[in-house]
Design an enzyme around this catalytic site. Structure first.
Site, PDB file in Angstrom:
ATOM      1  NE  ARG A   1      -2.658  -0.195   3.538  1.00  0.00           N
ATOM      2  CZ  ARG A   1      -3.508   0.176   4.473  1.00  0.00           C
ATOM      3  NH1 ARG A   1      -4.804   0.186   4.217  1.00  0.00           N
ATOM      4  NH2 ARG A   1      -3.100   0.541   5.662  1.00  0.00           N
TER       5      ARG A   1
ATOM      6  CB  THR B   1      -2.708   7.055  -2.610  1.00  0.00           C
ATOM      7  OG1 THR B   1      -1.984   5.820  -2.822  1.00  0.00           O
ATOM      8  CG2 THR B   1      -1.956   8.201  -3.269  1.00  0.00           C
TER       9      THR B   1
ATOM     10  CG  ASP C   1       2.256  -3.688   8.899  1.00  0.00           C
ATOM     11  OD1 ASP C   1       2.431  -4.856   8.476  1.00  0.00           O
ATOM     12  OD2 ASP C   1       2.395  -2.696   8.184  1.00  0.00           O
TER      13      ASP C   1
ATOM     14  CG  ASP D   1       5.858  -4.280   9.891  1.00  0.00           C
ATOM     15  OD1 ASP D   1       6.541  -4.687   8.925  1.00  0.00           O
ATOM     16  OD2 ASP D   1       5.603  -3.077  10.086  1.00  0.00           O
TER      17      ASP D   1
END
Ligand code: PRP
Ligand code: URA
Length: 212
Positions: free
Chosen positions: A107, A111, A203, A206
């Site tokens: 990503r 944006t 995340d 991660d």
């Protein structure tokens, strides 16, 4: 499990318990990775209820009979890199003969739209049931892009398996690809201003790979 318009929420207590453990910020990489794999097994059990079976001839210790077997060559598993990799072994535990493709997307931080960096799918893909894996369905941009790639290469029978979804992601994926069956462990409250799912688990990539 509740089914509405091709969206299936897997509200089994074992799934819910394991997802709660994944949410905990004190759960370390090793345990998080194991939990992602275990949740994938349990979700796959539900998602593959409709896998095609064929009757085969076999012999029990007592007599000859016909018995159902999954037509094993028919499944393709497609994780969205990186975090989807954490669910692959869970699905392969259930269907070891599945072929595995990969779609690389990240990503954009500003944006939040997906950027493609890799796509390799089993060929031919047309006749296969395709299970797209990604623990997180947030804005839905990555899921929609992944399904776009698969359909552009002829894929038709597509299931999307995610551990946690935001309502926005479910809505976007379902609106853009209503034929795709979405299997989801938990539907969370909303996205925050950085397009992270709340309460979510942070995340996923991660946490699976121990990066930051
Ligand atoms: C995460 C996640 C999904 C995507 C979801 O990946 O694994 O692929 O974000 O967000 P979306 O629904 O808004 O598209 P990320 O881009 O962080 O890449 P990574 O797995 O390599 O960390
Ligand atoms: N990707 C993640 O890994 N987590 C989120 O909450 C949203 C996107």
């Amino acid at each position: 499990m509740k089914a509405e318009d091709n969206v299936f929420l897997i509200d089994h207590p074992l799934v819910q318990h394991k997802i709660s453990m994944m949410r905990n910020k004190n759960t370390g990489t090793n345990e998080f990775r194991k939990l992602a794999e275990e949740v994938a097994v349990l979700m796959g059990y539900e998602a593959f209820r409709d896998l095609p079976v064929e009757m085969v001839d076999l012999e029990t210790p007592l007599e000859k009979c016909q018995a159902p077997m999954i037509t094993g060559k028919k499944l393709a598993v497609v994780p969205i890199l990186r975090a989807g990799l954490g669910m692959v072994n869970g699905i392969l535990t259930l269907v070891p003969s599945a072929k595995v493709g990969h779609i690389g997307l990240f990503r954009d931080h500003i944006t939040h739209e997906p950027q493609e960096y890799y796509c390799k799918l089993p060929s031919p893909i047309q006749e296969r049931t395709i299970a797209v894996l990604d623990p997180m369905l947030a804005t839905g941009g990555s899921a929609v892009a992944a399904v776009d790639f698969i359909k552009a290469r002829g894929g038709k029978n597509i299931k999307f398996l995610c551990i946690i979804a935001a309502p926005e992601g479910i809505e976007r994926l379902h609106r853009t690809h209503p034929d795709v069956q979405i299997y989801c462990g938990c539907m969370d409250r909303c996205l925050n201003e950085d397009a992270y799912i709340c309460p979510g688990l942070g995340d996923a990539g991660d946490r699976i790979f121990g990066t930051k």
